[in-house]
Design a protein around this motif. Structure first.
Motif, PDB file in Angstrom:
ATOM      1  N   LEU A  50       0.584 -13.356  69.798  1.00  0.00           N
ATOM      2  CA  LEU A  50      -0.352 -14.464  69.576  1.00  0.00           C
ATOM      3  C   LEU A  50      -1.740 -13.943  69.237  1.00  0.00           C
ATOM      4  O   LEU A  50      -2.387 -14.423  68.293  1.00  0.00           O
ATOM      5  N   ILE A  51      -2.201 -12.945  69.982  1.00  0.00           N
ATOM      6  CA  ILE A  51      -3.521 -12.365  69.727  1.00  0.00           C
ATOM      7  C   ILE A  51      -3.575 -11.734  68.339  1.00  0.00           C
ATOM      8  O   ILE A  51      -4.573 -11.849  67.623  1.00  0.00           O
ATOM      9  N   ALA A  52      -2.496 -11.075  67.936  1.00  0.00           N
ATOM     10  CA  ALA A  52      -2.449 -10.467  66.598  1.00  0.00           C
ATOM     11  C   ALA A  52      -2.599 -11.526  65.510  1.00  0.00           C
ATOM     12  O   ALA A  52      -3.285 -11.303  64.498  1.00  0.00           O
ATOM     13  N   LEU A  53      -1.968 -12.672  65.690  1.00  0.00           N
ATOM     14  CA  LEU A  53      -2.081 -13.755  64.709  1.00  0.00           C
ATOM     15  C   LEU A  53      -3.508 -14.293  64.646  1.00  0.00           C
ATOM     16  O   LEU A  53      -4.045 -14.555  63.561  1.00  0.00           O
ATOM     17  N   ILE A  54      -4.133 -14.457  65.808  1.00  0.00           N
ATOM     18  CA  ILE A  54      -5.525 -14.913  65.841  1.00  0.00           C
ATOM     19  C   ILE A  54      -6.439 -13.870  65.213  1.00  0.00           C
ATOM     20  O   ILE A  54      -7.312 -14.187  64.402  1.00  0.00           O
ATOM     21  N   LEU A  55      -6.221 -12.616  65.579  1.00  0.00           N
ATOM     22  CA  LEU A  55      -7.029 -11.522  65.049  1.00  0.00           C
ATOM     23  C   LEU A  55      -6.899 -11.423  63.531  1.00  0.00           C
ATOM     24  O   LEU A  55      -7.891 -11.241  62.814  1.00  0.00           O
ATOM     25  N   LEU A  84      -7.243  -4.287  70.790  1.00  0.00           N
ATOM     26  CA  LEU A  84      -8.459  -4.142  71.588  1.00  0.00           C
ATOM     27  C   LEU A  84      -9.565  -3.496  70.771  1.00  0.00           C
ATOM     28  O   LEU A  84     -10.715  -3.962  70.764  1.00  0.00           O
ATOM     29  N   ASN A  85      -9.231  -2.439  70.057  1.00  0.00           N
ATOM     30  CA  ASN A  85     -10.208  -1.739  69.232  1.00  0.00           C
ATOM     31  C   ASN A  85     -10.786  -2.661  68.158  1.00  0.00           C
ATOM     32  O   ASN A  85     -11.999  -2.715  67.938  1.00  0.00           O
ATOM     33  N   ILE A  97     -13.705 -14.806  73.170  1.00  0.00           N
ATOM     34  CA  ILE A  97     -14.867 -14.463  73.985  1.00  0.00           C
ATOM     35  C   ILE A  97     -14.630 -13.108  74.633  1.00  0.00           C
ATOM     36  O   ILE A  97     -13.644 -12.908  75.351  1.00  0.00           O
ATOM     37  N   HIS A  98     -15.512 -12.173  74.352  1.00  0.00           N
ATOM     38  CA  HIS A  98     -15.429 -10.816  74.875  1.00  0.00           C
ATOM     39  C   HIS A  98     -15.795 -10.817  76.366  1.00  0.00           C
ATOM     40  O   HIS A  98     -16.578 -11.666  76.813  1.00  0.00           O
ATOM     41  N   PRO A  99     -15.260  -9.879  77.158  1.00  0.00           N
ATOM     42  CA  PRO A  99     -15.564  -9.855  78.595  1.00  0.00           C
ATOM     43  C   PRO A  99     -17.055  -9.829  78.926  1.00  0.00           C
ATOM     44  O   PRO A  99     -17.468 -10.363  79.953  1.00  0.00           O
ATOM     45  N   GLU A 113      -5.826  -3.623  80.087  1.00  0.00           N
ATOM     46  CA  GLU A 113      -4.578  -2.890  80.333  1.00  0.00           C
ATOM     47  C   GLU A 113      -3.376  -3.561  79.670  1.00  0.00           C
ATOM     48  O   GLU A 113      -2.396  -2.886  79.329  1.00  0.00           O
ATOM     49  N   ASN A 114      -3.430  -4.855  79.496  1.00  0.00           N
ATOM     50  CA  ASN A 114      -2.309  -5.590  78.906  1.00  0.00           C
ATOM     51  C   ASN A 114      -2.467  -5.844  77.412  1.00  0.00           C
ATOM     52  O   ASN A 114      -1.545  -6.341  76.776  1.00  0.00           O
ATOM     53  N   LEU A 115      -3.610  -5.488  76.876  1.00  0.00           N
ATOM     54  CA  LEU A 115      -3.894  -5.740  75.466  1.00  0.00           C
ATOM     55  C   LEU A 115      -3.510  -4.524  74.634  1.00  0.00           C
ATOM     56  O   LEU A 115      -3.838  -3.387  74.987  1.00  0.00           O
ATOM     57  N   ASN A 116      -2.783  -4.752  73.543  1.00  0.00           N
ATOM     58  CA  ASN A 116      -2.422  -3.689  72.616  1.00  0.00           C
ATOM     59  C   ASN A 116      -3.676  -2.896  72.215  1.00  0.00           C
ATOM     60  O   ASN A 116      -4.705  -3.477  71.882  1.00  0.00           O
ATOM     61  N   ALA A 117      -3.607  -1.567  72.247  1.00  0.00           N
ATOM     62  CA  ALA A 117      -4.778  -0.722  72.026  1.00  0.00           C
ATOM     63  C   ALA A 117      -5.409  -0.957  70.653  1.00  0.00           C
ATOM     64  O   ALA A 117      -6.645  -0.978  70.520  1.00  0.00           O
ATOM     65  N   GLU A 118      -4.589  -1.149  69.636  1.00  0.00           N
ATOM     66  CA  GLU A 118      -5.132  -1.395  68.294  1.00  0.00           C
ATOM     67  C   GLU A 118      -5.871  -2.732  68.260  1.00  0.00           C
ATOM     68  O   GLU A 118      -6.960  -2.838  67.681  1.00  0.00           O
TER      69      GLU A 118
END
Length: 279
Positions: free
Chosen positions: A152-157, A100-101, A69-71, A93-98
């Protein structure tokens, strides 16, 4: 999920007999209704059936599935029967820039049922994040938590990307449409006319409209109106702003024009939409 909001990362594994937990005094009132956060949120459903409304789209989630869910997105979650869910909230700020993009380009996203192989990897990453989250006294806790949660986010992404991958090379019209959508997301409160976007993209208005219509089936004006009205719906649904205040927030000096546009696009007046959506 309030313990670690000051650090910009929070992850919890929660079990509820039903959602929302109406009799739990620790749950703030807004959590029982449609709301949105200033964080990127990931929910991994391990047990139970969950019904989730995201930007006026209704989804049903079954184990084991995940949703991002996006902000900006307004959402509300309900369930009958016991639910176990892992929820991760993380700031820009805590999310890897790639990551996030990529997430911003993918949003909005539907719930995704996880196949056995990615589920195993994601479950292992979840266990690591939850264990690190508990290590309150570790001097490197935040750095380790940030790295493990980004993994974890990278795996979901990656799982989402596998499901949504299209042709590897975009046509010129597809590239222009993608650029237009990115501009629209940043400028919909100020840019109301197709010509403004064509100028920023160094294109003629006619060519921009041709590309967008060939790619999506809809005109540039249609996309501008839909994005404005989506934000208006979000504000009507979860905020207490008046219709006039919402019109001003969205960059309309002419309040009657905004009201007519809302009715034209949705078939309802703004006040009728608010009453219906909150019913």
């Amino acid at each position: 999920m309030t313990d670690e909001r000051d650090t910009g990362i929070s992850i919890e594994k929660i079990t509820f007999p039903y959602l929302p937990p109406l009799h739990d005094p620790s749950i703030v009132e807004e959590g029982r209704f449609a709301h949105r956060h200033n964080t990127h949120t990931f929910h991994l459903l391990e047990e139970g059936t969950v019904y989730i409304d995201v930007d006026f789209q209704h989804y049903q989630m079954e184990p084991s599935s995940v949703i991002y869910i996006h902000p900006n997105q307004v959402h509300r979650t309900t369930a009958l029967g016991q639910v176990t869910v892992v929820s991760l909230a993380i700031t820009n700020e805590n999310l890897n820039a790639e990551y996030l993009n990529r997430l911003e380009h993918l949003a909005p996203l539907k719930p995704l049922v996880l196949a056995p192989e990615p589920l195993t990897l994601i479950a292992q990453a979840v266990a690591l994040c939850l264990n690190v989250f508990k290590r309150k006294a570790d001097p490197l806790r935040h750095s380790i938590l940030k790295d493990s949660c980004n993994a974890l986010i990278a795996l979901i992404l990656a799982t989402y990307l596998e499901q949504t991958q299209t042709t590897p090379k975009l046509s010129r019209c597809e590239m222009i449409t993608k650029a237009f959508r990115e501009l629209l997301e940043r400028n919909y409160t100020t840019g109301k006319r197709p010509a403004a976007y064509a100028q920023q993209l160094h294109l003629s208005t006619a060519y921009l409209n041709e590309c967008v219509k060939n790619t999506t089936g809809q005109s540039v004006s249609h996309h501008i109106q839909q994005r404005i009205i989506l934000e208006a719906k979000r504000l009507l649904y979860h905020s207490d702003q008046s219709v006039k205040e919402i019109a001003a927030t969205l960059g309309f000096d002419d309040y009657p024009y905004f009201s007519r546009l809302f009715t034209k696009v949705t078939g309802l007046s703004a006040l009728a939409f608010r009453a219906k959506s909150r019913d």
